[in-house]
Design an enzyme around this catalytic site. Structure first.
Site, PDB file in Angstrom:
ATOM      1  N   CYS A 167     -17.317  -8.852   5.654  1.00 31.67           N
ATOM      2  CA  CYS A 167     -16.194  -7.490   5.819  1.00 31.67           C
ATOM      3  C   CYS A 167     -14.604  -8.179   4.485  1.00 31.67           C
ATOM      4  CB  CYS A 167     -15.332  -6.862   6.892  1.00 31.67           C
ATOM      5  SG  CYS A 167     -16.650  -6.621   8.208  1.00 31.67           S
ATOM      6  N   CYS A 212       1.067  -0.213  10.815  1.00 38.48           N
ATOM      7  CA  CYS A 212      -0.170  -0.999   9.229  1.00 38.48           C
ATOM      8  C   CYS A 212       1.048  -1.819   9.056  1.00 38.48           C
ATOM      9  CB  CYS A 212      -1.073  -0.016   8.331  1.00 38.48           C
ATOM     10  SG  CYS A 212      -1.903  -1.773   7.759  1.00 38.48           S
ATOM     11  N   ARG A 263     -18.175  -1.885  17.616  1.00 38.58           N
ATOM     12  CA  ARG A 263     -17.186  -3.164  17.527  1.00 38.58           C
ATOM     13  C   ARG A 263     -15.887  -3.457  18.338  1.00 38.58           C
ATOM     14  NH1 ARG A 263     -16.721  -4.211  12.257  1.00 38.58           N
ATOM     15  NH2 ARG A 263     -18.548  -4.572  12.315  1.00 38.58           N
ATOM     16  N   CYS A 309     -19.402   2.410   8.360  1.00 39.74           N
ATOM     17  CA  CYS A 309     -19.057   1.945   9.625  1.00 39.74           C
ATOM     18  C   CYS A 309     -17.282   2.576  10.000  1.00 39.74           C
ATOM     19  CB  CYS A 309     -18.725   0.636   9.291  1.00 39.74           C
ATOM     20  SG  CYS A 309     -16.979  -0.168  10.482  1.00 39.74           S
ATOM     21  N   CYS A 359       0.881  -1.108  -0.156  1.00 36.72           N
ATOM     22  CA  CYS A 359      -0.082  -0.060  -0.332  1.00 36.72           C
ATOM     23  C   CYS A 359       0.734   1.364   0.297  1.00 36.72           C
ATOM     24  CB  CYS A 359      -0.760  -0.313   1.312  1.00 36.72           C
ATOM     25  SG  CYS A 359      -2.188   1.647   1.321  1.00 36.72           S
ATOM     26  N   CYS A 407     -19.840  -5.687   3.207  1.00 34.93           N
ATOM     27  CA  CYS A 407     -18.742  -4.361   4.205  1.00 34.93           C
ATOM     28  C   CYS A 407     -17.525  -4.296   3.441  1.00 34.93           C
ATOM     29  CB  CYS A 407     -18.480  -4.446   5.735  1.00 34.93           C
ATOM     30  SG  CYS A 407     -17.469  -3.348   5.764  1.00 34.93           S
ATOM     31  N   CYS A 415       0.468   4.735   6.730  1.00 33.97           N
ATOM     32  CA  CYS A 415      -0.502   4.633   8.187  1.00 33.97           C
ATOM     33  C   CYS A 415       0.480   3.838   9.387  1.00 33.97           C
ATOM     34  CB  CYS A 415      -1.353   3.743   8.548  1.00 33.97           C
ATOM     35  SG  CYS A 415      -1.917   4.449   7.033  1.00 33.97           S
TER      36      CYS A 415
HETATM   37  N1  SAM Z   1      -7.219   0.462   3.210  1.00 33.97           N
HETATM   38  C1  SAM Z   1      -7.566   0.916   3.456  1.00 33.97           C
HETATM   39  C2  SAM Z   1      -7.695   1.859   4.910  1.00 33.97           C
HETATM   40  O1  SAM Z   1      -7.227   2.670   5.238  1.00 33.97           O
HETATM   41  O2  SAM Z   1      -8.818   2.741   5.123  1.00 33.97           O
HETATM   42  C3  SAM Z   1      -8.625   0.021   3.931  1.00 33.97           C
HETATM   43  C4  SAM Z   1      -7.484  -0.767   4.748  1.00 33.97           C
HETATM   44  S1  SAM Z   1      -7.033  -0.606   6.497  1.00 33.97           S
HETATM   45  C5  SAM Z   1      -6.037  -2.128   6.924  1.00 33.97           C
HETATM   46  C6  SAM Z   1      -8.653  -0.424   8.023  1.00 33.97           C
HETATM   47  C7  SAM Z   1      -8.647  -0.422   8.945  1.00 33.97           C
HETATM   48  O3  SAM Z   1      -7.907  -0.968   9.803  1.00 33.97           O
HETATM   49  C8  SAM Z   1      -7.787   1.147   9.706  1.00 33.97           C
HETATM   50  O4  SAM Z   1      -8.307   2.378   9.047  1.00 33.97           O
HETATM   51  C9  SAM Z   1      -6.774   1.057  10.809  1.00 33.97           C
HETATM   52  O5  SAM Z   1      -8.031   1.536  11.594  1.00 33.97           O
HETATM   53  C10 SAM Z   1      -7.375  -0.217  11.235  1.00 33.97           C
HETATM   54  N2  SAM Z   1      -5.767  -0.919  10.691  1.00 33.97           N
HETATM   55  C11 SAM Z   1      -5.114  -1.101  10.449  1.00 33.97           C
HETATM   56  N3  SAM Z   1      -3.986  -1.371  10.750  1.00 33.97           N
HETATM   57  C12 SAM Z   1      -3.567  -1.753  12.757  1.00 33.97           C
HETATM   58  C13 SAM Z   1      -3.270  -2.349  13.793  1.00 33.97           C
HETATM   59  N4  SAM Z   1      -2.222  -2.767  13.604  1.00 33.97           N
HETATM   60  N5  SAM Z   1      -3.716  -2.100  14.732  1.00 33.97           N
HETATM   61  C14 SAM Z   1      -5.054  -1.833  14.871  1.00 33.97           C
HETATM   62  N6  SAM Z   1      -6.336  -1.626  13.459  1.00 33.97           N
HETATM   63  C15 SAM Z   1      -5.720  -1.437  12.331  1.00 33.97           C
HETATM   64 FE1  SF4 Z   2      -2.280   1.452   3.778  1.00 35.65          FE
HETATM   65 FE2  SF4 Z   2      -2.947  -0.034   5.758  1.00 35.65          FE
HETATM   66 FE3  SF4 Z   2      -2.642   2.515   5.837  1.00 35.65          FE
HETATM   67 FE4  SF4 Z   2      -5.253   1.268   4.982  1.00 35.65          FE
HETATM   68  S1  SF4 Z   2      -4.464   1.526   6.721  1.00 35.65           S
HETATM   69  S2  SF4 Z   2      -3.751   3.161   3.784  1.00 35.65           S
HETATM   70  S3  SF4 Z   2      -3.998  -0.574   3.923  1.00 35.65           S
HETATM   71  S4  SF4 Z   2      -1.456   1.282   4.826  1.00 35.65           S
END
Ligand code: SAM
Ligand code: SF4
Ligand code: DTB
Length: 351
Positions: A116, A79, A279, A207, A72, A147, A76
């Site tokens: 989801c 992530c 949730r 959500c 990606c 979802c 973040c």
């Molecule tokens: N890429 C898309 C986005 O960021 O909207 C969708 C997938 S992203 C993995 C979905 C959500 O998962 C993120 O917005 C974050 O809130 C949550 N998330 C991701 N990594 C996480 C982690 N290590 N621990 C807890 N929540 C996490």
């Molecule tokens: Fe990409 Fe992870 Fe951020 Fe979603 S949360 S935009 S998958 S880096």
């Protein structure tokens, strides 16, 4: 960070008296005052409001699947899937429709009512969205709620998803607006709000929630919940995640959330958004059964079920089944529009 409440006793009394009302005019100092309540009082009010809106022994069960994993472009800091961090995660392209449907069938057989699908995109491209639209149609045809979480979408993309029958779009605000910049630099809070508006205007259920345990203060937590609870309409689903710490990400090693503070955040979310499903999301594998039970008592009424979240672990399915049994919790049954109408008609006929 202290929890000191700045409200006068008269305002505190009014605040407590109005709990249970559906409000989108919450003031930040009211939310801070809720966080500052003695634990027993906070849980009591949350449970009271919860019971007025839901069966307290029912929990909605969703199952997650990563339909496109890793690589990606976003940064973040929490992530595993960002291309910027060395997390050892193997990237996978968008899954085939049949493989997705097979996973959904298994999830349904295991009792999940919502499927989801998550994709590691900043925003989906037209060809990708077209494939995902077909997945949504296929899962829905199996009688499950759908979802997706695909990153940013505009009004036209949201409309395509709505036309496919999508029930929920997950798009988290993660934290307060001021702390957001410390966590993500490749997009803004406003970008997130714009997508939420596009989803809402398309008529898809929203959500939206956040993550605790990223080094944020109690004020950031209150501000996140304030933003969610003062949206023009509350999200239907509010995932509260505890950070799953992933080696190689900047947030690996962050100070963990005190369990009582996590429970408090659930309770305050329940009080601010009485009709939302709150949730108890990522992070359950690091929580004791007792902490999870407190979360349910505080008004959490949805979980992810299945031994994997997107890329990280979730409690083993047998353990969750056993936990539900020990607590007398039932999975929430899917109330389709048709069955709700039948119930309403039956009620009207006996009134
Ligand atoms: N890429 C898309 C986005 O960021 O909207 C969708 C997938 S992203 C993995 C979905 C959500 O998962 C993120 O917005 C974050 O809130 C949550 N998330 C991701 N990594 C996480 C982690 N290590 N621990 C807890 N929540 C996490
Ligand atoms: Fe990409 Fe992870 Fe951020 Fe979603 S949360 S935009 S998958 S880096
Ligand atoms: C949400 O709030 N939590 C889920 C879902 N929405 C998409 C994701 C949790 C991801 C946890 C980290 C991982 O498994 O990669």
């Amino acid at each position: 960070m202290t929890n000191s409440s700045a409200l006068s006793s008269a305002r505190t009394q009014t605040l407590i008296g109005r709990l249970g009302e559906i409000r989108t005019d919450w003031q930040l100092d009211e939310i801070r005052a809720l966080f500052a309540l003695p634990f027993a009082d906070l849980i009591y009010h949350a449970q009271r409001v919860h019971r007025a809106n839901f069966d307290p022994n029912e929990v909605q069960v969703s199952t997650l699947l990563s339909i496109k994993t890793g690589a990606c472009p976003e940064d973040c800091a929490y992530c595993s899937q960002s291309i910027r961090f060395e997390t050892g995660l193997k990237s996978e392209p968008l899954m085939d429709m049949e493989d997705v449907l097979e996973k959904a069938r298994v999830a349904k057989a295991n009792g999940a009512t919502r499927f989801c699908m998550g994709a590691a995109y900043r925003s989906p491209k037209p060809k990708q969205l077209a494939q995902i639209v077909e997945m949504v149609k296929g899962v829905r045809a199996m009688g499950m709620e759908t979802c997706v979480t695909l990153g940013m979408v505009n009004s036209e993309q949201a409309r395509q998803l709505k036309d496919a029958g999508l029930d929920y779009y997950n798009h988290n605000l993660d934290t307060s607006e001021s702390y957001y910049k410390e966590i993500i630099t490749t997009r803004t809070y406003q970008d997130r709000l714009d997508t939420l508006q596009a989803v809402r205007e398309a008529g898809i259920n929203v959500c939206c929630g956040g993550i605790l345990g990223m080094g944020e203060t109690q004020l950031d937590r209150a501000q996140l919940l304030h933003t969610l609870a003062t949206l023009p309409q509350h999200p239907e689903s509010v995932p509260i995640n505890q950070l799953m710490q992933v080696e190689g990400t900047p947030l690996h090693g962050a100070t963990k959330v005190e369990p009582f503070d996590f429970v408090r955040a659930i309770a305050v979310a329940r009080l601010l958004m009485p009709r939302a499903h709150v949730r108890l999301s990522a992070g359950r594998s690091d929580m004791s059964d007792e902490t999870q039970a407190l979360c349910f008592l505080a008004g959490a009424n949805s979980i992810f079920y299945g031994d994997k979240l997107l890329t990280t672990e979730n409690p083993d399915e047998n353990h969750d089944r056993d936990l539900f049994e020990r607590l007398g919790i039932r999975g929430e049954v899917l109330r389709t529009e048709a069955s709700c109408r039948r119930a309403e008609n039956a009620e009207a006929a006996t009134a």
